[in-house]
Design a protein around this motif. Sequence first.
Motif, short mmCIF file in Angstrom:
data_model
loop_
_atom_site.label_atom_id
_atom_site.label_comp_id
_atom_site.label_asym_id
_atom_site.label_seq_id
_atom_site.Cartn_x
_atom_site.Cartn_y
_atom_site.Cartn_z
N ARG A 198 1.19 31.91 19.33
CA ARG A 198 2.53 32.62 18.37
C ARG A 198 3.52 33.39 18.69
NH1 ARG A 198 5.82 34.57 16.04
NH2 ARG A 198 5.88 36.34 14.19
N THR A 199 3.52 32.62 20.72
CA THR A 199 5.09 33.59 21.13
C THR A 199 6.16 32.06 20.44
OG1 THR A 199 4.17 34.60 23.02
CG2 THR A 199 6.67 33.85 22.93
N GLU A 200 5.97 30.98 20.60
CA GLU A 200 6.27 30.07 20.28
C GLU A 200 6.45 29.00 18.92
OE1 GLU A 200 3.97 29.77 22.31
OE2 GLU A 200 2.92 27.53 22.69
N ALA A 201 5.66 30.13 17.88
CA ALA A 201 5.35 29.18 16.58
C ALA A 201 6.51 29.17 15.90
CB ALA A 201 4.36 30.48 15.72
N THR A 202 7.65 30.45 15.90
CA THR A 202 9.06 29.94 15.05
C THR A 202 9.34 28.82 14.69
OG1 THR A 202 8.27 32.11 14.27
CG2 THR A 202 10.54 31.36 13.72
N GLY A 203 9.59 29.14 16.98
CA GLY A 203 10.53 27.57 16.83
C GLY A 203 9.78 26.22 16.68
N LEU A 204 8.70 26.33 16.80
CA LEU A 204 7.75 25.03 17.01
C LEU A 204 7.96 24.67 15.43
CD1 LEU A 204 5.62 22.81 17.98
CD2 LEU A 204 4.35 24.14 18.15
N GLY A 205 7.86 25.74 14.78
CA GLY A 205 7.94 24.97 13.07
C GLY A 205 9.08 24.57 13.35
N VAL A 206 10.29 25.17 13.35
CA VAL A 206 11.87 24.94 12.95
C VAL A 206 11.64 23.18 13.73
CG1 VAL A 206 14.53 25.02 13.97
CG2 VAL A 206 12.99 27.07 13.97
N PHE A 207 11.00 23.03 14.91
CA PHE A 207 10.87 21.69 15.55
C PHE A 207 10.09 20.28 13.88
CE2 PHE A 207 7.89 18.94 17.81
CZ PHE A 207 9.43 18.13 18.06
N TYR A 208 9.35 21.38 14.26
CA TYR A 208 8.05 19.93 13.32
C TYR A 208 9.23 20.02 12.25
CZ TYR A 208 3.70 20.68 16.18
OH TYR A 208 3.29 21.17 17.09
N GLY A 209 9.83 20.72 10.93
CA GLY A 209 10.16 20.98 10.64
C GLY A 209 11.06 19.84 10.25
N THR A 210 11.94 19.73 11.27
CA THR A 210 13.32 19.12 11.56
C THR A 210 12.67 18.20 11.77
OG1 THR A 210 15.25 20.85 12.48
CG2 THR A 210 15.66 19.13 12.67
N ARG A 211 11.60 17.56 12.45
CA ARG A 211 11.75 16.49 12.94
C ARG A 211 11.02 15.71 11.45
NH1 ARG A 211 6.23 15.85 16.21
NH2 ARG A 211 5.07 16.01 14.02
N GLU A 212 10.09 16.18 10.66
CA GLU A 212 9.35 15.92 9.49
C GLU A 212 11.09 15.56 8.74
OE1 GLU A 212 7.02 14.60 8.67
OE2 GLU A 212 7.25 13.92 6.55
N ALA A 213 11.91 16.24 8.58
CA ALA A 213 13.12 15.53 7.59
C ALA A 213 13.75 14.79 8.24
CB ALA A 213 13.89 17.26 7.76
N VAL A 214 14.27 14.20 9.81
CA VAL A 214 14.29 14.08 10.20
C VAL A 214 13.72 12.15 10.35
CG1 VAL A 214 16.42 14.94 11.08
CG2 VAL A 214 15.11 14.02 12.61
N SER A 215 12.55 12.24 9.90
CA SER A 215 11.78 10.77 9.49
C SER A 215 12.00 10.17 8.41
CB SER A 215 10.52 11.36 10.15
OG SER A 215 10.20 11.68 8.54
N TYR A 216 12.92 10.47 7.49
CA TYR A 216 13.37 9.29 6.43
C TYR A 216 14.82 8.87 5.87
CZ TYR A 216 9.27 12.27 4.52
OH TYR A 216 8.21 12.78 4.51
N GLU A 217 13.92 7.93 6.23
CA GLU A 217 15.55 6.27 6.32
C GLU A 217 16.44 6.66 5.29
OE1 GLU A 217 14.39 2.80 7.30
OE2 GLU A 217 16.38 1.90 7.50
N GLU A 218 16.31 6.92 4.13
CA GLU A 218 16.90 6.68 3.12
C GLU A 218 18.41 8.41 3.37
OE1 GLU A 218 14.70 7.95 -0.42
OE2 GLU A 218 16.50 8.10 -1.62
N ASP A 219 17.25 9.34 3.30
CA ASP A 219 18.17 10.76 3.56
C ASP A 219 18.70 10.80 4.36
OD1 ASP A 219 16.43 11.40 1.89
OD2 ASP A 219 15.35 12.62 2.59
N MET A 220 18.64 9.64 6.07
CA MET A 220 19.78 10.02 7.14
C MET A 220 20.71 9.25 7.03
SD MET A 220 18.66 12.73 9.49
CE MET A 220 17.93 13.44 7.70
#
Length: 475
Positions: free
Chosen positions: A194-216
């Motif tokens: 729980r302590t790291e959850a928000t930061g970990l979610g920020v990481f998972y979300g950004t990692r997913e967003a930067v995985s789309y070649e078209e968007d990047m």
Amino acid sequence: MSVDKSKSKYSFYESVELYFDKAASTMRYDAGLLDQIKACNSVYQMRFPVRIKNKIQVIESYRVQHSHHKLPTKGGIRFSSKVNQDEVMALAALMTYKCAIVDVPFGGAKGGVKISPSKYNEDQLERITRRYTTELIKKNFIGPGTDVPAPDYGTGGREMSWILDTYQTFNYGDINAMGCVTGKPVGQGGIRGRTEATGLGVFYGTREAVSYEEDMAALGLTTGLKGKTVILQGLGNVGYWSAKFFHDAGAKIIAIAEYHGAIYNKDGLNPDKVLKHIKKTGKIVKFPGAETLSERKDVLTMKCDILIPAALEQQIHKGNAKAIKAKIICEAANGPVTPEADAILNEKGVMVLPDMYLNAGGVTVSYFEWLKNLSHVRFGRMDKRFNQGANERMVDLVEKLTGNKLTDRQKNTITKGADEIDLVYSGLEETMVSAYRDIRAVWKKNKKIDDLRTAAFHVAISKVAQSYQALGIFP
Ligand code: NAD
């Protein structure tokens, strides 16, 4: 609805309403239903006395339950000298949309106590927290089935323990009392991760967003986080953990701003070492090997691939938005971009990953903690050994059939049963990845929607609307 340029400034709550209206204008729902979704259902303002150094101080505080479409309501408690009703209402509304986006079955809420925690010692903070909790109990604004607070700016596990203990004292024998608050230390009914959850979610979300070649490609970037330059504002709970996961994934944190100043190093900063320096000296400035910047706010407009505001709201506004050079803004904090700035950033083609999606990791793992409290059993306790045994038998069979032997290390990796932390990380990763896919699909499909924030509101509004429609009250 678009930004009114003649208006000097939108309040935080007005900003959330404006974003809501923009998304709602792309949907076909009954006006009454939209009004009901948008309105704050209950607003509780409290003033209570606390004795501080032989003087009585009257403390201003709030709890807002934005939406009762699902119960309990859920949202953090903020301790800050800037707390006001508008802010708490805005944060409560964001919680409703956040929970809907990540399919967490809660209505949104938020609490705020108008104090600067650094001006009080631990004893005094405990007295304030316990008295605030008592005020919530008096009006039935806390409880595992009614309203469940969590940490936010200026609060953490320590305050959550005080809240739990106070609630249990008044509700002796309530077997589900543990579920009255989340973000508790693990030894007090909290959950690992729980302590790291928000930061970990920020990481998972950004990692997913930067995985789309078209968007990047549209941003002139390559996919992946490795090698991307990152600037962070606020090295508190959310900021530190976001920075740590980005750093571990190979991103370069080139600048960090904190309350007392900012530091820069083009070759990258190690967030663990920076935090250690802050703990030792009390300030971020003069971190060995980094340049100290004279103005902390200057980092926001420095060149980088990713900017992570992780401190407070309204940090990127019409006064500095034009000067922003980041290609992606990750809203780890709640409401860090004002609507005027948002319009400017959209025009400039900056990708903004919206708060109500990106920082939903905290409430997602809070939901897991609440489930754990209500089920009275740790995740993984019942099935870890069973799964491990089944996996071992499978590996033994494959070895026998193929004649190949695995090393002990390979065998352990394959057969290991899941612990609580493994399940929390995997549940959070699944949540953040699938929610991003939902939002991106709306963004790509709907021609009236030109940004991820509007797409995120669109997803949230549809889900809350469906809940109300299921009640049969609205068309
Ligand atoms: P925190 O108190 O742990 O950390 C905030 C940090 O920001 C502190 O270290 C503070 O010194 C720093 N700071 C304050 N003003 C600053 C400024 N002007 N420039 C640079 N640094 C500054 O709080 P937190 O829990 O990390 O919350 C940060 C943001 O994330 C808030 O907007 C909060 O609502 C949001 N959020 C928190 C959670 C959570 O689980 N804690 C979940 C979702 C969203």
